[in-house]
Design an enzyme around this catalytic site. Structure first.
Site, PDB file in Angstrom:
ATOM      1  N   HIS A  10       0.827  -1.220  -0.065  1.00 48.01           N
ATOM      2  CA  HIS A  10      -0.138  -0.071   0.035  1.00 48.01           C
ATOM      3  C   HIS A  10       0.842   1.144  -0.010  1.00 48.01           C
ATOM      4  CE1 HIS A  10      -3.064  -2.806   1.325  1.00 48.01           C
ATOM      5  NE2 HIS A  10      -2.380  -3.200   2.202  1.00 48.01           N
ATOM      6  N   SER A  49      14.738  22.153 -15.538  1.00 44.35           N
ATOM      7  CA  SER A  49      13.414  22.976 -15.698  1.00 44.35           C
ATOM      8  C   SER A  49      13.934  24.233 -16.393  1.00 44.35           C
ATOM      9  CB  SER A  49      12.654  23.013 -14.472  1.00 44.35           C
ATOM     10  OG  SER A  49      11.779  24.266 -14.469  1.00 44.35           O
ATOM     11  N   LYS A  74      15.804  22.026 -10.198  1.00 45.20           N
ATOM     12  CA  LYS A  74      15.032  20.740 -10.777  1.00 45.20           C
ATOM     13  C   LYS A  74      15.975  19.918 -11.559  1.00 45.20           C
ATOM     14  CE  LYS A  74      11.090  19.871 -10.525  1.00 45.20           C
ATOM     15  NZ  LYS A  74       9.590  19.988 -11.109  1.00 45.20           N
ATOM     16  N   GLU A 127       9.278   9.099 -16.734  1.00 44.49           N
ATOM     17  CA  GLU A 127       7.950   9.354 -16.750  1.00 44.49           C
ATOM     18  C   GLU A 127       7.300   8.964 -18.162  1.00 44.49           C
ATOM     19  OE1 GLU A 127       9.223  13.484 -15.197  1.00 44.49           O
ATOM     20  OE2 GLU A 127       7.181  13.592 -15.345  1.00 44.49           O
TER      21      GLU A 127
END
Ligand code: ARG
Length: 463
Positions: free
Chosen positions: A161, A282, A288, A295
């Site tokens: 979980h 970024s 970043k 992704e």
């Protein structure tokens, strides 16, 4: 042939050429030119067989062979002018062959049809992709085994979980993916074995009255045997669907792993550092470092499984044998194949380059009362408590630790004994995460000894 505007391949009964819209919906050359090499290989095998069976003369067959090689080299060098009016790769190649060698080209289509031709080309193309996927999966498995080897005894939290469950080892987690990608690999091998039969010689749908030798063409093209039923040979695309199913399951595995890399590389987790080579920055936030490759791999399942669904819908309800609907098979498979191969290569690169942050993994492994099960097991083993009672006692101790804002190993013996009087100081031995993972020696368990065995087994397989 008399009317220049009708199709030179099948225009005999046509007085006029097609409407522009008809041509646009009908033509597949825009995408099936990717099967040019397979188409020419099929034609070369067919031409040689026609000569061996005395269906064409040796000199015509020789002209075809040389002409087809010329056409292939024109395509490879980019000189070839593809024509939409000629619909597809089969007719583009044949028309050019006619220009190069003249009349003998007209005999190449004896005893075959575009229906068995396209089924053959597409099988050859998909077979190549299965081989490429096998290489990609093997390389990825190698990269994962190397990670597991390096960190066979590094502890990290295991989750259910996405809540801390029990400590596991880094090596064990990496080897879980090895098992998944190995099953993908075995599905690839199964699919290849099943699909490696030749449709060539099924002709339009019923076979042919020419004395062709289907074993000869099958062998020349590396197929195990000719397909046994001509209707089936030209009308099924289950091999393409099997490719897409295998690709979908593999893309699902890639997506799950990619999701973990996204989570693990976040500032909140810091379990892994991805290399600069597989990250992006970024344009506005200078701090970043984004896991874009992970992704995108996570997302690839969308188009790959989409292709699987799309082709399944195309094929459902089609009567035997060939229907033009089936031309819709290729773009789906091409796109899925391209993206599966890319995802495999990108995942391999990321896994190879990433570094696990051992200290952070260990700190996280110790947090969240991850050894509560070890405490309960100790109560069962040492004090002979029924597991349900041990579970209850442990729950009370977790609640106490939570109240005190500490972890289980930080409780004193007096604290422990206030919940169960018979607890002794031996209990502290099982509360450490290293002892916890080392104790899980059941087959398939997370103990470093077991992980090292699996790593050794896989190293041997990969050699
Ligand atoms: N371009 C066609 C396809 O991809 C080739 C087969 C055409 N056969 C036919 N009978 N029109 O399916």
């Amino acid at each position: 042939m008399s009317d220049k505007s009708s199709n030179q391949m099948w225009g005999g009964r046509f007085a006029a050429g097609p409407d522009a819209i008809m041509e646009a919906i009908n033509a597949s050359i825009g995408f099936d030119k990717r099967m040019a090499a397979q188409d020419i290989a099929g034609s070369r095998a067919h031409a040689a067989m026609l000569a061996a069976q005395d269906i064409v003369t040796p000199s015509d067959a020789e002209a075809m062979r040389e002409g087809l090689l010329t056409v292939l080299s024109e395509i490879e060098t980019g000189e070839f002018a593809f024509s939409t009016a000629l619909e597809d790769i089969h007719m583009n190649v044949e028309a050019r062959l006619k220009e190069v060698i003249g009349d003998p080209a007209g005999r190449l289509h004896t005893g075959r049809s575009r229906n068995d031709q396209v089924a053959t080309d597409f099988r050859l193309w998909v077979r190549d992709q299965l081989d490429a996927a096998a290489s990609g999966l093997t390389a990825l498995i190698g990269a994962l085994v190397a990670q597991a080897d390096a960190g066979a005894d590094w502890v990290m939290p295991g989750f259910t979980h996405l809540q801390t469950a029990q400590p596991v080892t880094w090596g064990h987690h990496m080897m879980a993916y090895v098992e998944m990608f190995a099953r993908d690999l075995s599905r690839v091998q199964d699919a290849r074995r099943r699909m490696n039969e030749s449709p060539l010689g099924a002709a339009a749908l019923a076979g042919t009255s020419f004395p062709i030798d289907r074993d000869m063409t099958a062998q020349a093209l590396g197929f195990d045997r000719p397909m046994a039923n001509s209707l089936d040979a030209v009308s099924d695309r289950d091999f393409a669907l099997e490719f897409l199913s295998v690709a979908s399951i593999s893309a699902m595995h890639l997506s799950r792993m990619a999701e973990e890399l996204v989570i693990w590389s976040s500032a909140q987790f810091r379990f892994v550092t991805l290399s600069d080579r597989f990250s992006t920055g970024s344009s506005i936030m200078p701090q970043k470092k984004n896991p874009d490759a992970a992704e995108l791999i996570r997302a690839k399942i969308g188009r790959i499984f989409g292709a699987n669904v799309a082709l399944m819908m195309v094929m459902k309800g089609l009567p035997l044998a060939y229907s033009k609907d089936m031309q819709e098979d290729k773009e789906q498979v091409f796109d899925a194949a391209d993206n599966w191969m890319l995802a495999l290569a990108a995942m391999e690169g990321m896994v190879k380059d990433m570094s696990a942050n051992r200290a952070n993994l260990e700190a996280a492994a110790s947090a969240g009362f991850s050894t509560a099960t070890d405490l309960a097991d100790w109560l069962v083993r040492t004090l002979d408590l029924p597991f349900r009672d041990a579970h209850h006692v442990t729950g009370s101790l977790v609640a106490m630790a939570e109240r005190k804002g500490c972890d289980l190993p930080d409780l004193s013996l007096e604290d422990m004994q206030s919940v169960h009087a018979e607890i002794t100081s031996d209990v502290f031995e099982v509360l450490g995460v290293h002892n916890s993972v080392a104790s899980r020696t059941s087959y398939g368990g997370t103990a470093p000894v077991r992980v090292r065995e699996q790593v050794a087994r896989w190293k041997e397989i990969l050699e």
